[in-house]
Write a protein that holds these residues in place. Structure first.
Motif, PDB file in Angstrom:
ATOM      1  N   ARG A  34       0.776  -1.246   0.050  1.00 16.90           N
ATOM      2  CA  ARG A  34      -0.131   0.001   0.282  1.00 16.90           C
ATOM      3  C   ARG A  34       0.818   1.201  -0.126  1.00 16.90           C
ATOM      4  N   ASP A  35       0.211   2.368  -0.307  1.00 19.53           N
ATOM      5  CA  ASP A  35       1.016   3.392  -0.199  1.00 19.53           C
ATOM      6  C   ASP A  35       1.826   3.936   1.016  1.00 19.53           C
ATOM      7  N   CYS A  36       1.597   3.923   2.139  1.00 17.60           N
ATOM      8  CA  CYS A  36       2.105   3.781   3.217  1.00 17.60           C
ATOM      9  C   CYS A  36       3.477   2.907   3.253  1.00 17.60           C
ATOM     10  N   THR A  37       3.322   1.823   2.968  1.00 18.80           N
ATOM     11  CA  THR A  37       4.574   1.019   2.815  1.00 18.80           C
ATOM     12  C   THR A  37       5.433   1.403   1.578  1.00 18.80           C
ATOM     13  N   LYS A  81       6.085   4.359   0.568  1.00 15.08           N
ATOM     14  CA  LYS A  81       6.721   5.538   1.400  1.00 15.08           C
ATOM     15  C   LYS A  81       7.654   5.125   2.289  1.00 15.08           C
ATOM     16  N   ALA A  82       7.117   4.152   3.272  1.00 16.08           N
ATOM     17  CA  ALA A  82       8.305   3.811   4.221  1.00 16.08           C
ATOM     18  C   ALA A  82       9.461   3.245   3.735  1.00 16.08           C
ATOM     19  N   ARG A  83       9.311   2.156   2.544  1.00  9.87           N
ATOM     20  CA  ARG A  83      10.483   1.424   2.021  1.00  9.87           C
ATOM     21  C   ARG A  83      11.222   2.395   1.241  1.00  9.87           C
ATOM     22  N   ASN A 107      11.819   5.617   1.636  1.00  9.85           N
ATOM     23  CA  ASN A 107      12.704   6.396   2.561  1.00  9.85           C
ATOM     24  C   ASN A 107      13.592   5.715   3.357  1.00  9.85           C
ATOM     25  N   ALA A 108      13.471   4.389   3.663  1.00  7.23           N
ATOM     26  CA  ALA A 108      14.150   3.562   4.390  1.00  7.23           C
ATOM     27  C   ALA A 108      15.443   3.373   3.439  1.00  7.23           C
ATOM     28  N   ASN A 150      17.524   6.793   3.131  1.00  9.12           N
ATOM     29  CA  ASN A 150      18.292   7.142   4.268  1.00  9.12           C
ATOM     30  C   ASN A 150      19.605   6.195   4.232  1.00  9.12           C
ATOM     31  N   ARG A 151      19.624   4.914   4.140  1.00 11.01           N
ATOM     32  CA  ARG A 151      20.646   3.804   3.930  1.00 11.01           C
ATOM     33  C   ARG A 151      21.433   4.361   2.771  1.00 11.01           C
ATOM     34  N   GLU A 160      22.009  10.337   9.374  1.00  8.99           N
ATOM     35  CA  GLU A 160      22.232  10.168  10.896  1.00  8.99           C
ATOM     36  C   GLU A 160      20.679  10.673  11.212  1.00  8.99           C
ATOM     37  N   TRP A 167      11.357  14.352  10.219  1.00 13.13           N
ATOM     38  CA  TRP A 167      10.158  13.700  10.215  1.00 13.13           C
ATOM     39  C   TRP A 167       9.154  14.654   9.631  1.00 13.13           C
ATOM     40  N   ASP A 168       8.092  14.274   8.770  1.00 16.11           N
ATOM     41  CA  ASP A 168       7.298  15.408   8.396  1.00 16.11           C
ATOM     42  C   ASP A 168       5.959  15.360   9.091  1.00 16.11           C
TER      43      ASP A 168
END
Lengths: 515, 93, 307
Positions: free
Chosen positions: B69-72, B74-76, B78-79, B82-83, B88, B92-93
């Motif tokens: 889903r969209d939230c997943t 977006k999470a992935r 960004n993860a 970041n990696r 560091e 957070w928005d």
């Protein structure tokens, strides 16, 4: 006048023949050979090529098969390979259904051996290829009841039926189980095959287990059988029927099954002597297990269960909770064995099961049917045939038949499967019309067709989570987002018929867009 | 400074994303999805938007979607960013 | 934030698992706990945090209470977990391995800081402390009263029994003191007492027995790890009809008193005081949640809730 002359005169006056000594209707002279030996000389027993030639099959004709061997079937591929080898072309293949294992038909279609198909369903590579436009002629999809009616009224004329059997005697008495102990596989009911056997012009039985005459009690009677072919294996035993289907561990399915059982319990149709059918999918199968508890607690027995018979149904039958089982297809070994051994576990043909033109069809006497679905829309229409990506991946089966016949039709479906909404604005393909669907059970709410206000009232009273079908659809959409529309081509690759053989919907070729 | 990185899995409902730096000045997204027709464009857009928020360029993204889903998504994304950027402090928005 | 609500079941969802995070609420548990601690590998702490953050922000969980188990503040992850989940609007932060009141105070301070920074109502994030060691049990009351954010204390039996240098048994006698201490401390502090997980999914009978035990001990609820456990807990926690009848009478007496403008509620000549009223409300809430009675059978009753 002497007797002989009198007989001649009477015969003539009655337009009959006078008796002539030596004439004999049997296929052999009155012989003194011990019958155990004589039967092995049956002229029906031939090799496949001979059977095909003797059947009179010609290019352009219709051949038929049953799908009781499910994913383990070897008959269809074997026969069509042979037909291709023998140079046949332009044949119509009318199987009661087709599955993943029939992918080899693709090359026969490409080579023009098979040019038309009639079936209840398609799966796997074959379905994918057809969805992408493999065939020039659209596949005609029929429900089990619709197919039986079409065969019986001649709309679907079968020239030669090739029917696999788990046991067959030298004269053609065939069964989906065996008492010889030498069977390689069993399937139980041959309900779909019976219609073909009784109506096809020529019937060829293929078996891997020839037994001594008489193979009774019998499913397909020798009177309907023209030829018998002994093959190595009719199918892969482990894929034809497994042991008792294991209970689903999927928490969505369990929640669905529990909710559906509660719906049945409070519907008003849960009375001593009710009748029931469930599907074979994870959730609908498990409903029987939860209903059993309620049946024991409330001392309610079922008059009969219909289907699609599973080990769950057999268990309840043997416990005395279901009086009789009417079996058009045995889903597992337990059901197949019960069919053989239990007196009140009765095999029925597809016609007795669901013929739309017969009042006595078993589906008309069902109180409750529990069905699954790929999609349900806001008009309660159901799609069980095409996936949300437009590709064919299922079968109509007895879905519209049972939904039409039962007093209460319950469709059980998760609100969402992965990122695919199962409650939608409009089904991708129309299989069962909404007027036949009473309750939609999802894992996030239950919707009742507005045409059944009394059912809604009863379920609300029982504190079931009732909401409108529109609310369910909105919920699904709010969770996963609104999907983009599929892209279909102009070409029609499938025609869906209603039970009476009319055109209900069309399936277009799917176009894979590059994103 | 960007290094190659990945996040997510091939489990049902998840999305696996791999990023690596490329020389060309573009954002190249290759997407395989079990719901490509229905949500492919939308997933691609989310990924491109998140990359744009960080003012990134010259990045190749390989995506295998299993119905996230969209939230997943977006999470992935960004993860993995970041990696890749060794971030560091997270904003957070 | 509602301190006073049903918490019979708390459904566990590992933080790095999208399917479980997004669907945990559909099985009817009163709360869901998304875990960033023990069920998430070290290498995936960052990814799990983002998953939980985004899920909390955009998924609709209805009336389910949202709890996140963060990593201890003593680890590199704890602080970032708190930053993320408080900003995302979590209802309750669950602290693992709480041993002293100071642990709670430190967590409270960090939450306050983040609430201020992101403009969230200060004090709106609640804390649940998991007690998983002997020292934690000894300090149970201090922990329970260490902050106004405290809404419950929970037992974590695996680590606790290891800390005691024993192992877990089916009947759980080694947990008795911890369980009773947690209930007593919670009651004295006016917050909830929550029990530990039961991991044998093949022993539903054993599970039911444990629920009966903890209900009798006075617990408000239990962590569950599989949807199948939920209806069993809810059935056992459902009030008896006699109890419901009594509670309905009390509530109706209150409604009558309110209608008459009277500050005194009486039933059958006896005065009904506030604790009795609250207990009656809790029974009715349970009865409604268990599907025994429906809200419309109660025509708008409301007891002033001062937390």
């Amino acid at each position: 006048m002497d007797k002989q002359q009198e007989i001649k005169n009477v015969a003539q006056s009655l337009n009959m023949k006078p008796y002539k000594k030596g004439w004999n209707s049997a296929t052999h002279d009155r012989s003194y050979v011990p019958r155990i030996e004589l039967q092995t000389q049956s002229s029906k027993l031939v090799d496949l090529e001979t059977a095909i030639m003797k059947s009179g099959l010609k290019d352009g004709m219709t051949i038929s098969f049953h799908h009781h061997f499910r994913e383990g079937d070897k008959i269809i591929n074997m026969v069509v390979d042979k037909l291709a080898q023998m140079g046949y072309r332009d044949l119509q293949l009318a199987s009661s259904s087709l599955s993943d294992v029939h992918a080899p038909l693709i090359k026969h279609i490409q080579n023009g051996v098979i040019t038309r198909i009639q079936t209840s369903g398609l799966r796997g590579e074959l379905a994918d290829a057809i969805s992408h436009g493999l065939m020039d002629n659209p596949v005609i999809f029929r429900s089990h009841g619709g197919r039986a009616a079409a065969i019986e009224n001649g709309e679907l004329h079968i020239d030669v039926a090739f029917l696999g059997a788990s046991s067959c005697d030298y004269l053609g008495n065939a069964n989906g189980y065996s008492r010889s102990g030498r069977e390689k596989s069993i399937c139980g009911s041959l309900g779909y095959a019976k219609v073909d056997a009784e109506n096809a012009d020529k019937v060829i039985i293929l078996t891997d287990n020839i037994v001594t005459y008489p193979n009774v009690p019998v499913t397909i009677s020798e009177g309907d059988v023209d030829y018998i072919v002994l093959v190595d294996e009719v199918g892969d035993a482990s894929k034809i029927s497994s042991g008792a289907i294991r209970d689903t561990k999927n928490p969505h399915d369990i929640l669905l099954a529990e909710t559906a059982a509660k719906v049945v319990e409070h519907s008003g149709y849960f009375y001593d002597g009710f009748s029931l059918q469930t599907g074979s999918g994870g959730a609908s199968l498990a409903v029987t297990k939860y209903l059993r508890e309620a049946m024991i607690t409330k001392n309610i027995k079922a008059r009969y269960a219909l289907g699609g018979i599973t080990s769950h149904m057999v268990k309840l039958h043997e416990e005395g909770l279901i009086d009789k089982l009417l079996d058009v297809q045995s889903f597992d070994l337990v059901a197949a064995t019960s069919l053989k051994n239990n007196r009140f576990h009765q095999q029925i043909s597809a016609s007795t099961y669901a013929n739309p033109f017969e009042n006595g069809s078993a589906i008309n006497w069902l109180d409750v049917v529990i069905l699954s679905a790929l999609e349900v829309d806001t008009e309660f229409n159901v799609n069980v045939l095409t996936g949300s990506n437009g590709v064919i991946r299922g079968a109509i089966g007895g879905h519209p038949d049972t939904a039409a016949g039962a007093a209460l039709s319950i469709v059980v479906v998760p609100l969402i499967r992965g990122r695919i909404p199962c409650v939608v604005d409009k089904v991708t393909t129309l299989i069962t019309t909404g007027d036949c669907v009473d309750v939609v059970v999802t894992d996030q709410g239950v919707a009742v067709n507005p045409a059944r206000p009394e059912i809604e009232q009863r379920l609300r009273k029982a504190k079931l989570p009732i909401m409108s079908i529109q609310e369910l659809k909105d919920k699904a959409e709010s969770v996963i987002g609104k999907p983009d529309s599929l892209v279909f081509g102009e070409k029609i690759v499938g025609v869906v018929t209603s039970r009476d053989g009319a055109v209900l919907d069309t399936i277009h070729q799917i176009i894979d867009e590059q994103i | 400074m960007l290094k190659s990185a990945s996040a997510g899995t091939l489990e049902s409902g998840d999305i696996y994303i791999e990023v690596s730096p490329i020389i060309e000045h573009k954002i190249d997204v290759k997407l395989t999805s079990i719901v490509a027709q229905q949500f492919g464009k939308r997933i691609k857009q989310i990924i491109i938007d998140e990359i744009a928020k960080r003012d990134l360029n010259g990045i190749s993204v390989n995506v295998v979607d299993k119905g996230a889903r969209d939230c997943t998504v977006k999470a992935r994304i960004n993860a993995v960013l970041n990696r890749a950027m060794d971030t560091e402090v997270i904003k957070w928005d | 934030m509602n301190k006073n609500r049903l918490r019979r079941t708390m459904m566990f969802a590992p933080g790095n698992n999208p399917s479980m995070i997004q669907d945990a609420h559909i099985y009817g548990a009163d709360s869901i706990m998304m875990d960033l601690e023990d069920s998430v590998a070290l290498a995936q702490k960052d990814a799990a945090r983002l998953l939980v953050y985004n899920a909390l922000k955009s998924c609709n969980y209805g009336n389910t209470e949202l709890v996140v188990r963060v990593n201890p503040l003593s680890t590199p992850y704890g602080m970032q977990d708190i930053e993320a989940v408080v900003r995302a609007g979590v209802h309750v932060v669950r602290m693992p391995k709480t041993e002293t009141a100071q642990d709670v105070v430190e967590c409270d301070e960090q939450i306050t800081r983040v609430e201020r920074e992101c403009g969230r109502e200060v004090g709106s994030t609640l804390i649940m402390a998991a007690i998983e060691s002997a020292l934690g049990v000894v300090n149970a009351y201090a922990i329970a009263t260490a902050s106004p954010r405290m809404m419950g204390i929970a037992l974590g039996a695996e680590d606790y029994s290891a800390n005691l240098k024993t192992n877990r048994s089916k009947e759980g006698i080694e947990l008795l003191l911890a369980r009773q201490t947690i209930v007593v401390a919670a009651r004295a502090a006016g917050i909830d007492a929550l029990d530990t997980v039961f991991s044998d999914l093949n022993d539903m009978e054993g599970f039911a027995n444990e629920i009966k035990l903890i209900k009798q001990l006075g617990f408000d609820g239990k962590s569950v790890i599989n949807p199948r456990q939920i209806p069993i807990v809810h059935n056992i926690f459902a009030p008896e009809s006699q109890q419901i009848e009594k509670s309905l009478n009390i509530i109706r007496a209150m409604q009558e008193a309110t209608a008459k403008g009277s500050g005194v509620i009486s039933l059958k000549g006896k005065m009904i005081d506030r604790p009795v009223l609250l207990r009656a409300q809790r029974t009715i809430d349970l009865a409604i949640a268990s599907g025994i009675i429906s809200k419309d059978e109660l025509y708008g009753y409301e007891v002033e809730n001062n937390g």
